[in-house]
Design an enzyme around this catalytic site. Sequence first.
Site, PDB file in Angstrom:
ATOM      1  N   LEU A 152       7.819 -17.061  63.109  1.00  0.00           N
ATOM      2  CA  LEU A 152       7.038 -15.642  62.345  1.00  0.00           C
ATOM      3  C   LEU A 152       5.269 -15.155  62.987  1.00  0.00           C
ATOM      4  CD1 LEU A 152       8.974 -15.723  58.954  1.00  0.00           C
ATOM      5  CD2 LEU A 152       9.558 -14.247  61.024  1.00  0.00           C
ATOM      6  N   ASP A 153       5.135 -13.899  63.882  1.00  0.00           N
ATOM      7  CA  ASP A 153       4.328 -13.515  63.561  1.00  0.00           C
ATOM      8  C   ASP A 153       3.407 -13.986  62.179  1.00  0.00           C
ATOM      9  OD1 ASP A 153       4.615 -13.419  66.259  1.00  0.00           O
ATOM     10  OD2 ASP A 153       5.005 -11.189  65.648  1.00  0.00           O
ATOM     11  N   LYS A 154       1.410 -14.113  62.095  1.00  0.00           N
ATOM     12  CA  LYS A 154       0.963 -14.529  61.366  1.00  0.00           C
ATOM     13  C   LYS A 154       0.771 -13.601  60.332  1.00  0.00           C
ATOM     14  CE  LYS A 154      -4.135 -14.395  60.437  1.00  0.00           C
ATOM     15  NZ  LYS A 154      -5.783 -14.160  61.684  1.00  0.00           N
ATOM     16  N   THR A 156       3.916 -11.071  59.772  1.00  0.00           N
ATOM     17  CA  THR A 156       4.706 -11.312  59.239  1.00  0.00           C
ATOM     18  C   THR A 156       4.685 -12.045  57.773  1.00  0.00           C
ATOM     19  OG1 THR A 156       5.479 -10.553  61.944  1.00  0.00           O
ATOM     20  CG2 THR A 156       7.113 -11.002  60.051  1.00  0.00           C
ATOM     21  N   HIS A 269       6.956  -9.451  69.601  1.00  0.00           N
ATOM     22  CA  HIS A 269       6.617  -8.295  69.270  1.00  0.00           C
ATOM     23  C   HIS A 269       7.777  -7.407  69.133  1.00  0.00           C
ATOM     24  CE1 HIS A 269       2.213 -10.238  68.952  1.00  0.00           C
ATOM     25  NE2 HIS A 269       3.052  -9.835  68.437  1.00  0.00           N
TER      26      HIS A 269
END
EC number: 5.4.99.-
Length: 377
Positions: A152-154, A156, A269
Amino acid sequence: MAAPRWSASGPWIRGNGQGCGSLFTLVSKPFCAAAAASTAINAQRLAEKLRAQKREQDTKKEPVSTNAVQRRVQEIVRFTRQLQRVHPNVLAKALTRGILHQDKNLVVINKPYGLPVHGGPGVQLCITDVLPILAKMLHGHKAEPLHLCHRLDKETTGVMVLAWDKDMAHQVQELFRTRQVVKKYWAITVHVPMPSAGVVDIPIVEKEAQGQQQHHKMTLSPSYRMDDGKMVKVRRSRNAQVAVTQYQVLSSTLSSALVELQPITGIKHQLRVHLSFGLDCPILGDHKYSDWNRLAPQKLSVGTLKKLGLEQSKARYIPLHLHARQLILPALGSGKEELNLVCKLPRFFVHSLHRLRLEMPNEDQNENNEAKCLGAQ
């Protein structure tokens, strides 16, 4: 000559550096003699008063926010910075408190906001760093490190799956790769998607954005474009990747919406790009994809800022409102039933829902009640 200024002890005069003679033009000799004899006003006290006055002036220039919402925003910023500085044991302990599911194959955690999954430039601490410690806390000192199954993105938050061994991690990764895992995200958007439900099927490619700061972003690479009112097929970029997102508006007002997103593909993204550039509805707190040419804080309308209780100058601190709400995994190993994992919304997300007058579905009434309680604080 400078005009006299008043302090707590009486008048003091900014001279011209010429000595006592310059004071005699403003005050009488008896008064000057008395002042010279007094020990109440000395260089040390004068310096202390000057420093106190400077601190007072600085405070007036940058007032401390008393707005409850702005305080929460500042708390999120501080918390995110602290995550990068805490001892790995402290972070691992915090992750144990957010465990959503645990069995002989998997550990499922609630990923906090602002915590990177992998290391990189400027990253002091990430989830990967604490996986050995987390495993020992859960299974004793002889436990092997846990393994990541996806990322997961930072910025999120939400459901994140870890596996106890490499074979199980590879099995889950294959499920993600072959699109057998149902992934559902919730996002708060600026503007309302039209239509209220649909599928965005537009390829995505990484490009360099030309602006004051040269930087790279993911962007759309559509197969068609409009030319004089006619649809013309465009030659596809060789680097473009197929990207498909299903979406549905769960709640909306005139200027914002709570949207459920189901990514069919898993491009970098993807959700942020499809919402911002495909539907013209950037995610609240997405300071990267709200404007193609600039790397700047998200620009919000006066009405939205008023609802959030923020000034535009504080918009840069609004966190990304993108949450991995639910994962549905097919039966694993000897299991006969699919694994349905649902993760509670973070407090800042719930509070923003309340401020923006967005309602959650009926089955999430408990979190909706929490939103009202937070709003009353």
